[in-house]
Scaffold this motif. Structure first.
Motif, PDB file in Angstrom:
ATOM      1  N   SER A 106       0.847  -1.192   0.000  1.00 14.84           N
ATOM      2  CA  SER A 106       0.000   0.000   0.000  1.00 14.84           C
ATOM      3  C   SER A 106       0.876   1.233   0.000  1.00 14.84           C
ATOM      4  O   SER A 106       1.010   1.919   1.011  1.00 14.84           O
ATOM      5  CB  SER A 106      -0.922  -0.021   1.230  1.00 14.84           C
ATOM      6  N   SER A 108       0.687   4.218  -0.934  1.00 13.09           N
ATOM      7  CA  SER A 108       0.173   5.563  -0.687  1.00 13.09           C
ATOM      8  C   SER A 108      -0.147   5.834   0.772  1.00 13.09           C
ATOM      9  O   SER A 108      -0.511   6.938   1.136  1.00 13.09           O
ATOM     10  CB  SER A 108      -1.095   5.786  -1.529  1.00 13.09           C
ATOM     11  N   ALA A 109       0.001   4.814   1.650  1.00  7.98           N
ATOM     12  CA  ALA A 109      -0.399   4.992   3.053  1.00  7.98           C
ATOM     13  C   ALA A 109       0.724   5.623   3.870  1.00  7.98           C
ATOM     14  O   ALA A 109       1.200   5.069   4.846  1.00  7.98           O
ATOM     15  CB  ALA A 109      -0.801   3.634   3.633  1.00  7.98           C
ATOM     16  N   LEU A 112       0.253   6.293   7.780  1.00  2.19           N
ATOM     17  CA  LEU A 112       0.296   5.061   8.562  1.00  2.19           C
ATOM     18  C   LEU A 112       1.718   4.541   8.679  1.00  2.19           C
ATOM     19  O   LEU A 112       2.131   4.025   9.724  1.00  2.19           O
ATOM     20  CB  LEU A 112      -0.611   4.004   7.920  1.00  2.19           C
ATOM     21  N   PRO A 619       0.278  -3.224   6.086  1.00  5.43           N
ATOM     22  CA  PRO A 619      -0.889  -3.280   5.218  1.00  5.43           C
ATOM     23  C   PRO A 619      -1.888  -4.341   5.633  1.00  5.43           C
ATOM     24  O   PRO A 619      -1.535  -5.446   5.992  1.00  5.43           O
ATOM     25  CB  PRO A 619      -0.294  -3.624   3.856  1.00  5.43           C
ATOM     26  N   ARG A 624      -8.353  -3.363   5.996  1.00  5.37           N
ATOM     27  CA  ARG A 624      -7.877  -2.395   6.989  1.00  5.37           C
ATOM     28  C   ARG A 624      -9.060  -1.650   7.624  1.00  5.37           C
ATOM     29  O   ARG A 624      -9.063  -1.358   8.811  1.00  5.37           O
ATOM     30  CB  ARG A 624      -6.934  -1.393   6.330  1.00  5.37           C
ATOM     31  N   LEU A 654     -11.247   4.601   4.211  1.00  2.18           N
ATOM     32  CA  LEU A 654     -10.312   3.542   3.851  1.00  2.18           C
ATOM     33  C   LEU A 654     -10.934   2.470   2.958  1.00  2.18           C
ATOM     34  O   LEU A 654     -10.230   1.736   2.289  1.00  2.18           O
ATOM     35  CB  LEU A 654      -9.766   2.874   5.118  1.00  2.18           C
TER      36      LEU A 654
END
Length: 920
Positions: A106, A108-109, A112, A619, A624, A654
């Motif tokens: 992931s 682009s997270a 987080l 991830p 999630r 999300l």
């Protein structure tokens, strides 16, 4: 591919030969060490890297140093934070692993990822220093935003050092005022006359008089690189005084002039070597030989290092080097000006060398740099199987974005995986176009002449892979029939031994059956699919899929079986270590939901806490959002609807449509919270936006929303009794029951019966309400597992349950033990007493005959209060244990603690003492 990152970027530079000790700067660095951010900002060539390497190397024990040498290619946030996490992981065991896992699937997270790193660092006992060298190379807007967040949240024992040629666009003024920023600038880094004299004499071996040293120091303003270049030019000159006299100009011209002077004084073979190897980010003898066509690469690198010709060793064995960044920039500029046509050839040679040595990532990088896109596309195809197995989706996506669209479209392999990545980003239309490209590419290949090489496994599996992705696309669009059709096609295309493809195709067939509401067929098909995943060796997907099996078992009215398979899968995930951490987190979330439903709030919170760290740092793909849903429902149970809605808002953000049917839409969950709040206007607005009405046709995909609408209608009926909207709710419930019962959805049946009871009660029909309640309490194989489903309905349900207990003599309520279940629910619904929170009477209460008075009163835990309430029922010991999902031995332990705390010796006495103290 041997590695996905350039490991030498993480090495603290080795001490440079002849480094001039600078105690004054060491002291300044020591004082600045108390700040969260240390900024070392100066133009190129001021010795920033060498100073930091010397200082950190002399710091001794008790400090962990993570070093990262940055370059423009690291400006992409996913790449930047991947390297930051890797450098921290290299320096401190246990830090960064979760962040790397998150970035792998992931990219682009970012927030987080940063949160995960901060939380990991907070657990470290020693001081940690993260040095980001050449930070100016990656000072993009996205990186700036992440760095601001990272620095703002660092624990006190963690320090960041930014070594940069220009001030970064960070809130430096704010940090400066708060005392969180220490700065080392060009004025600090400039060589003093004494340091310059020491350099020329002790390092460069030049016998200059104090006036000449002073002139050079003044003309360069202490710029170390210029002094080094001047020393190189002075070595073989007889007219040192004349050279020093002519030495003048600003920084830009000095660099051009001095580098030109150095290069012109080198032998032709050295100049050629320098220019032709400037395309390499890292240098080693055999690689240089491949690029230059010579055989003296290793010897030349050693000679360049000894001559201080801007070559920096990257390891202790002197096998790998890099050029000083400033020097490399100038070399590449000269190469572009003198031999522009040679640059692609040099990159091509480097790419072939890296490929032959198994370094596909470096090979691809040079093919892209050399604009050899056809070769780069072919190499990416070769890398796909490794990237898929290691879940390095971010790396693959980065490469695909650099390739021209025409190259991707010509390759079925690249087209299908580019489409898959677009799908994961929510770009469903773009994904479908890529799958069409892949189909056309396969058709063209089939009609062309036979290939000169055998097809790879990835190519053989491609038709089935495309069909699987199309099934996923149909699933994301809610096209159940399309999902099933594409999944069957994938099964037909996959060979008997292609377990991964067969498992994925079977999974989508099971999901399609589930979306249709046929839970029996869904369970059978999906269970077989999970077995295929295990046969393929894909344990991570197998364990993650257990969560979906758990949902199906709950739909079938078997939450106990759902709990059993989740606990078994979690045990296996835990025994396999960090490699299955993502699956473990997903299973913790599923178990939290099951605990909450069964009336074990403590267990629900524990499982959520166990998954929390991974939610922040790793991830969980589509699932999630479920952590935030579960967290929101726990907050609702704790009487905090505002916090519940905040969590649910995060879940909604999300959520991405994809591999699993959206059988429990987040907006509908939020609407249920609104209804419990009494905010019926907001819930009615949801119903209008969702387009659900009491006249709708029944179907499983919309069942959760319809049952939410029923709750709204019942609440409106209670608020305005003269408007019988609950009658429409009853009609809808009848249709829903007719759809659910034949399909094996016992979990739906119990909820429908429960709402029928509430609807009849709202209309004033108590006998029919009690009849429906009796069916709800006894109509599933595991009625004791359903607690929150009843208690979430609040006072109206509690009143019905009390009525069921009072009318337990009625045959309808006796049959199947409905009254016993009602008593259990009422006991679990009792609010906590102050004693559970630590309240202690001012003096011991008198004991009854035959009982020992308690010397003190310890508070009962929440679980002990639950046990005490069930002791005040007709349930036997084994029945109480089953109701609380604990063993009989555990129940005995709780009972013993209750007796001790209350100063009694029997169940009857414990109940009596509990009543005396208001606990019951």
């Amino acid at each position: 591919m041997k590695r996905s990152m350039i490991a030498t970027k993480l090495y603290v530079p080795a001490p440079r030969r002849g480094f001039v000790a600078r105690p004054r700067l060491r002291e300044k660095l020591r004082r600045g060490a108390e700040s969260g951010l240390l900024l070392v900002s100066a133009p190129a060539g001021f010795g920033k890297t060498a100073l930091l390497a010397d200082w950190l190397g002399a710091a001794g024990e008790g400090r962990r140093v993570a070093w990262l040498s940055l370059e423009p290619a690291d400006s992409e946030p996913a790449t930047f934070w991947t390297y930051v996490a890797a450098s921290l992981q290299e320096a401190v065991t246990g830090v960064g692993a979760g962040a790397l896992e998150l970035l792998g699937t992931s990219p682009s997270a970012t927030e987080l990822v940063i949160t995960s790193l901060v939380n990991d660092l907070a657990e470290v006992a020693e001081d940690v220093w993260l040095v980001l060298d050449d930070y100016h190379a990656v000072d993009s807007q996205a990186v700036r935003a992440g760095m601001t967040y990272f620095v703002e949240h660092l624990p006190p024992h963690v320090h960041v050092v930014l070594s940069t040629r220009s001030d970064p666009d960070l809130p430096l003024s704010r940090w400066r005022v708060r005392g969180d920023l220490a700065e080392i600038r060009a004025a600090d880094l400039r060589f003093t006359p004494e340091e310059a004299a020491a350099y020329f004499k002790d390092v460069a071996g030049l016998d200059l008089d104090p006036g000449q040293v002073s002139t050079l120091e003044q003309r360069t303003e202490g710029w170390i690189a210029a002094l080094q270049l001047a020393a190189l030019s002075l070595r073989d000159r007889n007219d040192a005084a004349g050279f020093i006299e002519r030495f003048a100009g600003n920084d830009r011209y000095i660099v051009d002039y001095l580098v030109e002077e150095v290069l012109e004084h080198q032998p032709e073979s050295v100049r050629s070597f320098l220019l032709h190897t400037a395309v390499l980010g890292r240098l080693t003898g055999p690689l240089c030989d491949a690029v230059t066509g010579r055989e003296d690469g290793s010897a030349t690198l050693v000679a360049l290092e000894r001559a201080n010709l801007f070559v920096i060793p990257l390891d202790d064995r002197r096998e790998w080097y890099r050029y000083h960044h400033l020097f490399a920039d100038v070399l590449r500029g000269r190469l572009l000006g003198q031999e522009p046509g040679r640059i692609p050839v040099l990159h091509e040679r480097a790419s072939h060398w890296y490929e032959s040595h198994g370094h596909l990532e470096d090979s691809i990088r040079h093919a892209l740099a050399g604009k050899d896109f056809d070769r780069a596309g072919h190499l990416v195809e070769l890398a796909v199987p490794v990237l898929r197995r290691s879940r390095q989706d971010a790396v693959l996506f980065g490469w695909l974005r650099e390739l021209p669209d025409a190259v991707i479209r010509r390759s079925p392999v690249l087209s299908v995986f580019y489409g898959g990545m677009l799908m994961s980003a929510g770009e469903l239309g773009g994904a479908e176009q890529r799958f069409d490209d892949a189909d056309r590419g396969l058709a063209d290949a089939a009609s062309a002449e036979p290939a000169h090489r055998p097809a790879t496994d990835e190519e053989l599996m491609l038709p089935a892979t495309i069909a699987i992705y199309r099934a996923s696309l149909a699933q994301a669009r809610g096209d159940v029939a399309g999902t099933a059709a594409h999944a069957r096609n994938a099964l037909a295309l996959a060979g008997p031994g292609h377990h991964l493809a067969r498992g994925a195709a079977g999974a989508f067939l099971g999901l399609a059956a589930w979306a249709e509401g046929d839970v029996r067929r869904a369970l059978e098909t999906f269970t077989q699919a999970v077995a295929s995943l295990r046969a393929a060796g894909n344990l991570l997907d197998e364990l993650s899929s257990t969560v979906i099996l758990s949902d199906m078992w709950q739909a079938a009215g078997r939450p106990g079986e759902a709990r059993r398979i989740c606990e078994a899968a979690l045990h296996e995930a835990n025994t396999r270590g960090d490699a299955l951490a993502r699956a473990g987190a997903e299973l913790h979330v599923a178990l939290s939901e099951l605990c909450r439903q069964s009336g074990d709030p403590g267990g629900a919170i524990r499982h959520l806490d166990a998954a929390a760290a991974f939610v922040e740092r790793g991830p969980m793909t589509e699932s999630r959002y479920r952590w935030f849903v579960a967290k929101g429902l726990v907050a609702q149970d704790e009487g905090d609807p505002g916090r519940a809605l905040t969590y649910l808002d995060q879940a909604e953000q999300l959520f991405r449509p994809g591999f699993f049917p959206a059988v429990r839409p987040v907006p509908a969950i939020k609407a249920r919270v609104r209804i419990r709040q009494g905010d019926l206007a907001a819930a009615a607005a949801w119903a209008r936006a969702a387009g659900v009405t009491a006249a709708d046709k029944a179907g499983y995909l919309h069942e959760y929303s319809h049952l939410t609408l029923v709750r709204l209608l019942i609440a409106q009926q209670r608020k305005q009794p003269n408007t019988p909207v609950a009658a429409g709710a009853l009609d809808l419930l009848d249709r829903l029951l007719a759809d659910a019962a034949p399909s094996g959805r016992a979990g739906s049946v119990v909820e429908i019966r429960l709402l029928q009871a509430l609807a009849h009660d709202a209309l004033g029909d108590t006998p029919r309400a009690q009849e429906a309640l009796a069916s709800a309490l006894t109509g599933v194989p595991e009625p004791e597992q359903y607690v929150r489903l009843f208690l979430d309905e609040g006072p109206p349900m509690l009143a019905l349950l009390r009525g069921a207990v009072r009318e337990s003599g009625d045959a309808a309520m006796d049959d199947g033990g409905a009254a016993a279940h009602a008593r259990r629910l009422l006991a679990l619904a009792a609010p906590p007493h102050p004693l559970a929170s630590g309240w202690v009477p001012s003096r011991p209460e008198p004991s009854r005959p035959g009982e020992e008075p308690p010397s003190d009163v310890d508070p009962l835990s929440e679980r002990e209060l639950q046990v005490l309430r069930l002791l005040d029922s007709e349930l036997s010991g084994p029945e109480i244990a089953r109701a609380l999902f604990i063993s009989h031995n555990t129940l005995r332990t709780h009972t013993k603690h209750i007796f001790t705390k209350l100063g009694v010796s029997s169940r009857r006495a414990a109940v009596r003492r509990g009543r005396d103290r208001g606990l019951l």
